[in-house]
Design a protein around this motif. Structure first.
Motif, mmCIF file in Angstrom:
data_model
loop_
_atom_site.group_PDB
_atom_site.id
_atom_site.type_symbol
_atom_site.label_atom_id
_atom_site.label_comp_id
_atom_site.label_asym_id
_atom_site.label_seq_id
_atom_site.Cartn_x
_atom_site.Cartn_y
_atom_site.Cartn_z
ATOM 1 N N ASP A 1 0.919 -1.272 0.136
ATOM 2 C CA ASP A 1 -0.191 -0.082 -0.108
ATOM 3 C C ASP A 1 0.960 1.033 0.242
ATOM 4 O O ASP A 1 0.449 2.282 -0.500
ATOM 5 C CB ASP A 1 -0.829 0.151 1.266
ATOM 6 N N ASP A 2 1.968 1.285 0.698
ATOM 7 C CA ASP A 2 2.556 2.422 0.900
ATOM 8 C C ASP A 2 4.560 1.969 0.731
ATOM 9 O O ASP A 2 4.736 1.074 1.433
ATOM 10 C CB ASP A 2 2.388 3.110 2.028
ATOM 11 N N LYS A 3 4.946 2.472 0.028
ATOM 12 C CA LYS A 3 6.210 2.410 -0.104
ATOM 13 C C LYS A 3 7.186 3.698 0.244
ATOM 14 O O LYS A 3 6.938 4.724 -0.204
ATOM 15 C CB LYS A 3 7.055 1.706 -1.283
ATOM 16 N N SER B 1 -0.756 -6.568 7.535
ATOM 17 C CA SER B 1 -0.340 -7.847 7.646
ATOM 18 C C SER B 1 1.261 -7.980 7.669
ATOM 19 O O SER B 1 1.719 -8.943 7.806
ATOM 20 C CB SER B 1 -0.879 -8.811 6.839
ATOM 21 N N ARG B 2 1.776 -6.838 7.094
ATOM 22 C CA ARG B 2 3.314 -7.005 6.937
ATOM 23 C C ARG B 2 3.985 -5.486 6.794
ATOM 24 O O ARG B 2 3.181 -4.614 6.294
ATOM 25 C CB ARG B 2 3.552 -7.742 5.537
ATOM 26 N N ILE C 1 9.517 2.633 5.650
ATOM 27 C CA ILE C 1 8.724 1.698 5.856
ATOM 28 C C ILE C 1 7.862 1.236 4.502
ATOM 29 O O ILE C 1 7.617 2.285 3.835
ATOM 30 C CB ILE C 1 8.176 1.387 7.019
ATOM 31 N N SER C 2 7.703 0.078 4.154
ATOM 32 C CA SER C 2 6.750 -0.429 3.452
ATOM 33 C C SER C 2 5.397 -1.111 4.075
ATOM 34 O O SER C 2 5.663 -1.828 4.962
ATOM 35 C CB SER C 2 7.253 -1.630 2.315
ATOM 36 N N LEU C 3 4.329 -0.555 3.884
ATOM 37 C CA LEU C 3 3.085 -1.151 4.392
ATOM 38 C C LEU C 3 2.348 -2.057 3.588
ATOM 39 O O LEU C 3 2.196 -1.633 2.506
ATOM 40 C CB LEU C 3 2.039 -0.111 4.847
ATOM 41 N N TYR C 4 2.149 -3.317 4.077
ATOM 42 C CA TYR C 4 1.193 -4.321 3.375
ATOM 43 C C TYR C 4 -0.169 -4.669 3.999
ATOM 44 O O TYR C 4 -0.121 -4.659 5.042
ATOM 45 C CB TYR C 4 2.055 -5.472 2.968
ATOM 46 N N HIS C 5 -1.019 -4.944 3.067
ATOM 47 C CA HIS C 5 -2.246 -5.697 3.673
ATOM 48 C C HIS C 5 -2.442 -6.935 3.009
ATOM 49 O O HIS C 5 -2.271 -7.221 1.813
ATOM 50 C CB HIS C 5 -3.672 -4.954 3.616
ATOM 51 N N SER C 6 -3.101 -7.926 3.967
ATOM 52 C CA SER C 6 -3.568 -9.459 3.214
ATOM 53 C C SER C 6 -4.787 -9.212 2.437
ATOM 54 O O SER C 6 -5.836 -8.696 2.861
ATOM 55 C CB SER C 6 -3.568 -10.323 4.242
#
Length: 238
Positions: free
Chosen positions: A33-35, A65-66, A176-181
């Motif tokens: 979602d965000d890098k 989730s990550r 940070i990088s934000l991830y979702h599942s």
């Protein structure tokens, strides 16, 4: 040719298709979602044992989730364990002292850091209904007496984010990088803008995937199936 051998290839293809369909139906995928802006990265003060580097941020999507952090690959390579705590920030007080109970925890070895981009990957159980909520990341390091941890930051702070070292505000942000599942439907929606012409529909891509799986099963049987003596190639010496 026996009847069993006639149906063995289609059966192998069908089995692989069924397995592929079940896998794609029940699998989850981490979607970014965000890098961080690589052109604005900066070095942060070295993180030593006993210190805590904290970053406050707002989750952009549900099922967070990550989170990836990034190390300075030009600094001495660290050894030891990187400890990661994710907590939901208090609605009224946004400093570390206003955090609630720990929501997620993860530990990775410094040896697991990607040697290509310096990323450290923290996977955790997805946080439901996380979109729009504020969280705090706490990163600490157990070096085992070795070199400290050199993390990268972003020089230009983003709105709503806040970086601190042992509770003292720091300039910029933690990179940070934000991830979702998400499931296959969410994955398809994310890659839709990048699909080639004529493949915009999920009803097109999913059958293509299943046909490919069936073809793989068919080919796998062709390679692995036992051959009768009549089908085996003769040795020229015979």
């Amino acid at each position: 040719m026996r009847l069993s051998s006639i149906w063995s290839q289609p059966a192998a293809a069908i089995i692989v298709v069924i397995v592929a369909a079940l896998w794609i139906s029940f699998s989850s995928f981490a979607v970014v979602d965000d890098k961080p802006d690589t052109s604005a990265q900066t070095k942060l003060p070295p993180l030593r044992p006993g210190q805590i580097l904290s970053e406050r941020f707002t989750a952009p999507a549900d099922n967070l989730s990550r989170i990836d952090i990034y190390l300075d690959l030009k600094a001495p390579k660290p050894n030891g364990k990187i400890i990661f705590d994710l907590t939901e920030a208090d609605k009224n007080r946004m400093l570390p002292s206003g955090k609630t109970a720990v929501k997620r925890e993860a530990v990775i070895s410094a040896g697991d850091i990607d040697s290509f981009d310096g990323s450290g990957r923290f996977d955790f159980q997805p946080v439901p209904a996380s979109a729009g909520k504020r969280f705090m990341i706490d990163v600490s390091f157990d070096s085992g007496g070795g070199a400290p941890l050199h993390l990268l930051g972003e020089a230009d702070p983003e709105a709503g984010r806040w970086l601190s070292l042992d509770g003292h505000a720091q300039p910029g942000d933690l990179a940070i990088s934000l991830y979702h599942s998400t499931g296959v439907a969410g994955l398809m929606a994310r890659v839709r803008p990048f699909r080639p012409g004529g493949s915009g529909s999920d009803l097109f891509l999913i059958p293509v995937f299943l046909v490919g799986a069936g073809s793989f099963g068919w080919l796998l049987w062709q390679i692995a199936a036992p051959r009768s003596s009549r089908e085996r190639p003769r040795n020229p010496a015979d």
